[in-house]
Design an enzyme around this catalytic site. Structure first.
Site, PDB file in Angstrom:
ATOM      1  N   ASP A 399       0.845  -1.187   0.000  1.00  0.00           N
ATOM      2  CA  ASP A 399       0.000   0.000   0.000  1.00  0.00           C
ATOM      3  C   ASP A 399       0.882   1.240   0.000  1.00  0.00           C
ATOM      4  OD1 ASP A 399      -2.676  -1.081   0.172  1.00  0.00           O
ATOM      5  OD2 ASP A 399      -2.124  -1.774   2.165  1.00  0.00           O
ATOM      6  N   ASP A 694      -4.622  -3.663   5.017  1.00  0.00           N
ATOM      7  CA  ASP A 694      -5.070  -3.157   6.311  1.00  0.00           C
ATOM      8  C   ASP A 694      -6.569  -3.311   6.534  1.00  0.00           C
ATOM      9  OD1 ASP A 694      -5.973  -1.297   4.515  1.00  0.00           O
ATOM     10  OD2 ASP A 694      -4.803   0.377   5.303  1.00  0.00           O
ATOM     11  N   ASP A 698      -9.083  -6.876   2.520  1.00  0.00           N
ATOM     12  CA  ASP A 698      -7.728  -7.260   2.112  1.00  0.00           C
ATOM     13  C   ASP A 698      -7.392  -8.681   2.548  1.00  0.00           C
ATOM     14  OD1 ASP A 698      -7.191  -4.836   0.933  1.00  0.00           O
ATOM     15  OD2 ASP A 698      -6.313  -3.958   2.735  1.00  0.00           O
TER      16      ASP A 698
END
Length: 974
Positions: A399, A694, A698
């Site tokens: 990310d 997170d 996911d």
């Protein structure tokens, strides 16, 4: 409602509630006010510190009963479970019995030193194994404490995050999407709340939850008098408590109450505020008998492979020992019971010493201590197998926000219909349209918000999402704090990765109507807007204005800013009763907020280090493609400006994504489902993927990746539960550090294996060649006598002195910088490679040659004439073999680099060598040990001779490595 109680004085209902069972679950059918009164807490302020201490003392920690630790005496006894060790003990005991019988018949005095020495070494080895296992267990326990669950509570009027184990009945907890629920609790407020209760019911369909019984239960719920009269203690609840049950006289099913949330379940969507009703073993999860007692210790593929290797080595060594024993018996014409017993003890001792039985404990210690080292570098490993896989990682898919960037958001600019301005900066005029538009936009951002600003010494602390905190700070800077406090929140529709927006429904104090405040992805908010705020009035959004807003958004993204769209609209009183997606239509677009989240200073270096290690870095973000491309170029991830979006992935033909992932390293505007597609595509290209995440959605991608990495700061409990590694600081550099540590751990395990197997092979080769080459070495045994280069006690001593401390010291060898200059370890490559096997054989043969050369040189006759006694020759051989293995420690530190590289970096290694030398000196010179191990004192010249010959193990291996390095450098493409 306000509840005030003196510290330590619980309400009558608290005992019943905290006791768990039927009474606690019946809290599900009380009105929220009645629950708060029964548990003596004000949901707005929570418990005060004194009350928390009193309840904690009474109810204990919020933890399930753990499996009791294995006592030390049982660990010690487990060390004797090896059949070879038991056989050795029995043989030594029988030998001692025969000695005592012969001593009594011949009137001799003294002790059976040889048998006692064997038993002493076996006991010492068992003690060391017990200590190693205890150390590994302590390391694993420390890691579990580091990864313990946490809970968000309201105590003394402030939000706090505490270890979940510290929760007490009556605590007010806040739960939201992705959280693991830390205790059984009764909801007092809920917004679009869904929980996954599969852990309790086996049903994976999310369960809707609500704060009010009449809203959460079916229409046919029974009236308040349906609950049995004796369900609660007398006077435990207020007289006006609302009681509802579904079945008269039936016990409540934990799957049924929609107003309760349960420990061990997770929040699938929405958010809520709840009061803890039961903790620890009194929860529904705690009622499941034997939950932890039935758990088993984790065994990694590496440990399985090493166990299989150990079994194969054991069988091979047993075969060699058996052949050796038969050869001795036949060659020396052994017929007497004592001589046969000596031969048996010798064969068994050789087998015990040759099999690296300490390897599993050392490997476990290496993994556990390495994981502690990773934890100190902010990477907490949840599954041991991830440590092994880290060394094979080809791709780190990360990310952007908070991982590659600092996650310190600041609103830099706001674009409205009249232009661009900066919060706190000089507007076009004190009462101009730009100022009015800026205030309206920032007010919407502050109202569609779950973060909290808390005054602290030296500034303001943000509790909650950094992006929402940035909006609050901007509104405060613009002087909108008092205005925002005039609004009371009635309901909200939470943000989710699918909706990409959040809305709150509010009523202004004294105002005639309600207001909806919305923030989210600019394209999503703009698509739901029909008007635009210009100055103090609204005007329709034309196609030209929509294009201009999207162009402005692209320009902000091109500057590396993260953008949010802000909107609001007035809502008639009738629409405000049941908020859903319909209230997010016909919005008034207020503007764009551009926020900067600068890259972490260490991230660029970490990306470069990963590239040098053969690992490709990939950025995956929900941000605008131009923002993602700008950050990626700054970090060195990609410089071509290419970013693949989620919409483009959806439009791809089958197989096209597999081709795209080979060249694209930046993905923008992606949903969690796209992460899973990207992982699968990379894996179909034969790559080992480490994936960060997170959010709740996911979890599939984290599970699918070979290494799932969750965010410890911003991540949800669901993502952390699905991951193999949790980052305590959400930092990309920590991922690279974890890869480095993972490679170092695997390299250290190979060092241990290289050392133990080559040394043990040297012992076996010395004994086997000693029997085969006995006539050439000048060995002359009388009929029925057993004469060999080493005695059984000496073999066991070598195993004790050299296989323990030095091997453990190798397991904690410092990280070699070279591990991040090599490509990833090929997937499926075993811990023992062909090149390693050849190197082990070379060292084993050199060790045997050195030992037998000394043995021959100390005896009369043979290839090298000497003049010593058999005891002297055996002591010299014994010492030479010990020194060979200590020199071999330095060989084992690297399969390629010179032993001189980082020679003094491992102080534990030097300490173990000094310890081993002192023990060898003691066995050579101490009278009692001389009797037990049949040694004689050596002169300084003897020690120099042994050391000089033994050093050949190091010198010849150094020459072999130098030749190998030269060949590799001369190879094409090197």
């Amino acid at each position: 409602m306000t509840v005030r109680m003196r510290t330590g004085q619980a309400a009558p209902g608290i005992d019943a509630a905290a006791a768990g069972g039927t009474v606690a679950r019946d809290m599900a059918f009380l009105a929220p006010d009645a629950v708060a009164a029964a548990l003596a807490v004000d949901p707005a302020t929570g418990l005060d510190p004194g009350e928390v201490r009193a309840r904690a003392a009474r109810w204990g920690p919020n933890a399930l009963r753990a499996r009791p630790p294995v006592p030390a005496w049982r660990r010690l006894l487990a060390q004797f479970a090896d059949p070879l060790v038991l056989l050795l003990i029995v043989a030594a005991a029988v030998s001692a019995g025969l000695w005592l019988r012969e001593a009594a018949a011949e009137g001799q005095s003294g002790l059976p030193f040889e048998s006692l020495a064997i038993l002493a070494i076996v006991l010492l080895n068992a003690a060391i194994g017990t200590i190693q296992e205890a150390r590994a267990a302590q390391a694993v326990a420390a890691l579990r404490r580091m990864s313990a669950a946490r809970a968000r509570v309201i105590r003394n009027g402030t939000r706090q995050e505490i270890p979940a184990a510290e929760l007490v009945p009556g605590d007010v907890i806040r739960i939201e999407e992705g959280d693991a629920i830390p205790a059984d609790a009764r909801l007092v407020r809920a917004s679009a709340l869904l929980t996954n209760e599969a852990a309790l019911t086996g049903e994976s369909v999310p369960v809707p939850k609500g704060a009010h019984p009449e809203d959460a239960l079916p229409k046919d719920a029974l009236p308040k008098d349906a609950l049995p009269k004796d369900a609660l203690p007398k006077d435990a609840l207020p007289k006006d408590a609302l009681l509802l049950d579904r079945r008269a006289g039936g016990e409540t099913d934990p799957a049924e109450p929609r107003t309760m949330v349960f420990s061990g379940t997770t929040v699938s969507a929405g958010l809520g505020l709840a009061i803890v009703t039961a903790t620890g073993m009194r929860t529904e999860l705690g009622r499941i008998a034997g939950l932890l007692e039935e758990t088993t210790d984790e065994v990694t593929p590496l440990q399985t492979e090493l166990a299989r290797l150990g079994r194969r080595l054991g069988l091979a060594v047993l075969a060699i020992a058996g052949v050796l024993a038969v050869t001795i018996v036949l060659a020396d014409h052994i017929r007497t019971l004592p001589a046969l017993l000596d031969t048996l003890i010798l064969a068994v001792a050789l087998a015990v010493a040759a099999v690296p039985e300490g390897l599993p404990a050392i490997v476990t210690a290496a993994l556990s201590l390495g994981m502690l080292r990773m934890a100190r570098r902010r990477a907490i490993v949840r599954h041991l197998a991830a440590v092994e896989t880290l060394g094979s990682a080809d791709v780190i898919a990360s990310d952007k926000t908070g991982t590659l960037t600092r996650n310190v958001m600041t609103v830099r600019t706001v674009v409205t219909a009249s232009g661009r301005s900066t919060p706190g900066g000089p507007p076009a005029g004190p009462d101009g349209p730009l100022r009015s538009e800026l205030r309206q936009a920032l007010l919407a951002g502050a109202l569609a918000n779950d973060a909290v600003l808390q005054e602290r010494e030296g500034g303001v602390a943000i509790q909650g999402d950094p992006t929402e905190g940035a909006l609050l700070v901007a509104a405060r800077t613009a002087g909108l704090g008092a205005e925002a406090r005039r609004f009371v929140r009635l309901a909200e529709i939470p943000f989710s990765s699918e909706r990409r927006r959040m809305s709150t429904l509010l009523r202004e104090t004294g105002g005639p109507s309600c207001l909806v405040a919305v923030k989210g992805a600019p394209d999503v908010v703009l698509a739901r807007s029909s008007r635009e705020r210009v100055g103090g009035r609204d005007r329709p959004l034309t196609p030209e204005r929509r294009d201009a807003i999207l162009a402005a958004n692209a320009a902000l993204a091109g500057d590396g800013l993260r953008t949010l769209g802000l909107a609001h609209r007035a809502v008639p009183e009738g629409e405000a009763t049941a908020p859903d997606d319909r209230i997010e239509q016909d919005l008034v677009f207020l503007g764009l907020a551009g926020m900067s989240d600068p890259p972490r200073p260490e991230a660029r270096e970490a990306v470069a280090r990963a590239r040098a290690a053969g690992i490709r870095s990939v950025m995956i973000t929900g941000d605008h493609p131009r923002t993602a491309a700008a950050i990626a170029a700054e970090l060195g991830i990609a410089s071509d400006g290419t970013a693949l979006t989620g919409a483009q992935i959806d439009a791809m033909a089958p197989g096209a994504l597999d081709e795209a992932v080979r060249r694209v390293s930046v993905y923008a505007r992606v949903a969690p489902a796209h992460k899973l597609q990207i992982v699968r595509a990379l894996q179909r290209n034969g790559l080992v993927v480490a994936m960060t995440g997170d959010g709740v959605n996911d979890a599939p991608a984290l599970k699918a990746a070979e290494i799932g990495i969750a965010m410890g700061v911003t991540g949800t409990d669901v993502s952390r539960e699905a991951a193999d590694i949790v980052l305590a600081d959400d930092n990309f550099a920590t991922i690279v550090a974890a890869v480095e540590e993972g490679r170092a751990i695997f390299a250290n395990i190979r060092k241990v294996l290289r050392y133990l197997l080559s040394s043990n092979l040297g012992e076996v080769a010395t004994m086997a060649l000693g029997v085969v080459l006995a006539p050439l070495l000048g060995l002359a045994a009388g009929p029925g006598e057993v004469v060999l280069p080493l005695l059984a006690t000496q073999i066991l001593w070598i195993n004790f002195v050299t296989d323990g401390a030095p091997a453990l010291a190798l397991a904690v060898d410092p990280v070699d910088p070279a591990v991040m200059k090599r490509p990833p370890r090929p997937r499926g490559e075993g811990v023992l490679t062909g090149a390693m096997a050849w190197s082990l054989s070379f060292i084993g043969i050199v060790t045997a040659a050195c030992s037998l050369f000394v043995f021959d040189a100390c005896l009369p006759g043979g290839l090298v004439a000497g003049s010593g006694t058999l005891a002297y020759a055996q002591t010299m051989t014994f010492t030479t073999l010990v020194l060979c293995q200590l020199f071999n420690v330095f060989n084992a530190r690297s399969a390629e680099a010179s032993a001189a590289d980082g020679l003094f970096k491992n102080r534990w290694l030097w300490g173990s060598i000094v310890l081993s030398l002192l023990l060898q000196v003691a066995v050579v010179y101490t009278p009692v040990l001389q009797q037990g191990f049949s040694t004689v004192a050596l002169s300084p010249g003897d020690w120099l001779f042994c050391a000089g010959v033994a050093s050949a193990v190091l010198v010849l291996e150094e020459l072999r490595k130098a030749v190998a390095r030269a060949r590799r450098s001369a190879a094409p493409g090197a």
